[in-house]
Design an enzyme around this catalytic site. Structure first.
Site, PDB file in Angstrom:
ATOM      1  N   ILE A 220      36.194  -4.517  34.656  1.00  0.00           N
ATOM      2  CA  ILE A 220      37.037  -3.396  34.201  1.00  0.00           C
ATOM      3  C   ILE A 220      38.433  -3.962  33.972  1.00  0.00           C
ATOM      4  CG2 ILE A 220      37.774  -1.017  34.656  1.00  0.00           C
ATOM      5  CD1 ILE A 220      35.874  -1.098  37.134  1.00  0.00           C
ATOM      6  N   HIS A 221      38.869  -4.023  32.717  1.00  0.00           N
ATOM      7  CA  HIS A 221      40.217  -4.554  32.514  1.00  0.00           C
ATOM      8  C   HIS A 221      40.981  -3.922  31.356  1.00  0.00           C
ATOM      9  CE1 HIS A 221      38.454  -6.874  29.193  1.00  0.00           C
ATOM     10  NE2 HIS A 221      39.681  -7.043  28.764  1.00  0.00           N
ATOM     11  N   ARG A 222      40.299  -3.239  30.433  1.00  0.00           N
ATOM     12  CA  ARG A 222      41.011  -2.712  29.274  1.00  0.00           C
ATOM     13  C   ARG A 222      41.933  -1.558  29.655  1.00  0.00           C
ATOM     14  NH1 ARG A 222      40.015  -4.267  24.081  1.00  0.00           N
ATOM     15  NH2 ARG A 222      38.259  -5.698  23.829  1.00  0.00           N
TER      16      ARG A 222
ATOM     17  N   ASP B  80      33.785  -3.537  29.942  1.00  0.00           N
ATOM     18  CA  ASP B  80      34.596  -3.102  28.807  1.00  0.00           C
ATOM     19  C   ASP B  80      35.147  -4.303  28.051  1.00  0.00           C
ATOM     20  OD1 ASP B  80      36.567  -3.992  30.544  1.00  0.00           O
ATOM     21  OD2 ASP B  80      37.522  -2.033  30.810  1.00  0.00           O
TER      22      ASP B  80
END
Length: 354
Positions: free
Chosen positions: A200-202, A273
């Site tokens: 999860i990074h966006r 993502d």
């Protein structure tokens, strides 16, 4: 014949490593120098990172980071221009869709230096994404557009690139080259038990409380069925802590590329993502659930190797249940034959020899 390669993020270095090897093998008259803007500070990008992966160390480091898009791109543009004026390269090579990509292309174009863009033609059709703006503008001013898929070629045709003075080539995906190369060094599993690998990074997910909550809640429930392993960027972890969100799955510190390849290779499923991880899942025979509303890699969705679930908890869980026990059968090869870097090197060589 001098090439200046402009890079700003760890994934770009991994892609560039495959092309750098091919350039060296292609022609001794090709001299490549690497310019690292420093856009993404990454603790894993130490000297060991370059040594372990056989990546040439940067010849120039700008250390331009932790700024807004305008300030970052502007400073990069100024400093890259100074280096290009001093070095007088025959061509500038850029990758992907970061601010570094756009700054490198703009600096080159204004100095009338040809531009080669690797990963050209990709579109999410979400103009709110900074990456979409960067890739569209970079494509428009590039001379050699190296597309990773036929869909990317079609995107450029629809945008009228047939009437622009440039060359559009489907060379396949250099990430596939890299995955095949580095997978040979993976001998043992990093994690012994069955697990789902997630990232999860966006910003669209981390900066939206409802989206982040939906994703984490889904991962918590999946973790009741199978272990969920999440290498987590410090920024995302800080947001989760500040929101006091309950996390039941296993969080790892950010991992290097080789460790990530290991995690993908032995995972049961990928939930992410990340654009790159969607493809790497396919490279290693894993289905993927994408926690975005769109993807640049539409062929994965069209052929049912990837499900777009957005950040909706129920949709993520439904997608997980569809894919977790489904046998993986590779029916297409949309990313080339693992020789993309060779094709790029040969084309650059012929372009500069004219």
């Amino acid at each position: 014949m001098k090439i200046i390669t402009v890079l700003g993020a760890r994934p770009q270095f991994v892609k560039a490593a495959t092309v750098s090897r091919a350039l060296k093998a292609s022609n001794s008259n090709l001299e490549e120098k690497i310019l690292h803007t420093g856009q993404h500070y990454d603790v894993n990008m130490s000297d060991v990172f370059f040594e372990e992966m056989g990546i040439p160390k940067p010849d120039f480091r700008l250390d331009v980071n932790n700024k807004g898009h305008g300030a970052m791109t502007g400073q990069m543009l100024k400093e890259i221009e100074e280096i290009l004026i001093a070095e007088k390269p025959s061509i500038v090579l850029v990758y992907g869709d970061t601010n570094s990509t756009l700054a490198g292309a703009l600096a080159a174009k204004k100095l009338h230096i040809p531009i080669a863009h690797v990963e050209a033609g990709l579109r999410s059709f979400n103009i709110k994404m900074p990456e979409e703006i960067n890739r569209i503008l970079t494509d428009r001013i590039s001379d050699l557009l190296f597309c990773p898929t036929e869909n990317a070629v079609e995107n450029l045709k629809k945008e009228g690139f047939d009437t622009i003075d440039c060359e559009v080539l489907n060379v396949g995906d250099v990430m596939y080259d890299g995955a095949l190369h580095y997978a040979k060094s993976i001998k043992e599993r990093a994690i012994e038990n069955d697990y789902v690998l997630s990232t999860i990074h966006r910003a669209e997910n981390t900066d939206d409380v409802s989206r982040l909550t939906g994703i984490i809640s889904a991962l918590n429930k999946i973790n009741e069925d199978i272990s969920v392993v999440v290498p987590l960027h410090p920024r995302t972890r800080k947001i989760i802590d500040n929101l006091d969100l309950q996390v039941n799955f296993k969080i790892l510190e950010p991992v290097g590329y080789l460790k990530m390849v290991n995690l993908i290779k032995y995972a049961n499923l990928v939930i992410t993502d990340s654009g790159g991880l969607q493809k790497e899942a396919f490279f290693f025979g894993k289905y993927c659930v994408t926690t975005r509303d769109e993807t640049e890699w539409v062929e994965m969705v069209e052929y049912n190797f990837n499900i777009l679930a957005g950040a909706d908890e129920d949709k993520i869980l439904e997608s997980y249940n569809i894919l977790i026990k489904k046998p993986f059968v590779k029916t297409i090869e949309p990313y080339g034959k693992g020789n993309s870097a060779h094709l790029i090197a040969k084309k650059i060589e012929s372009f500069l020899s004219k």
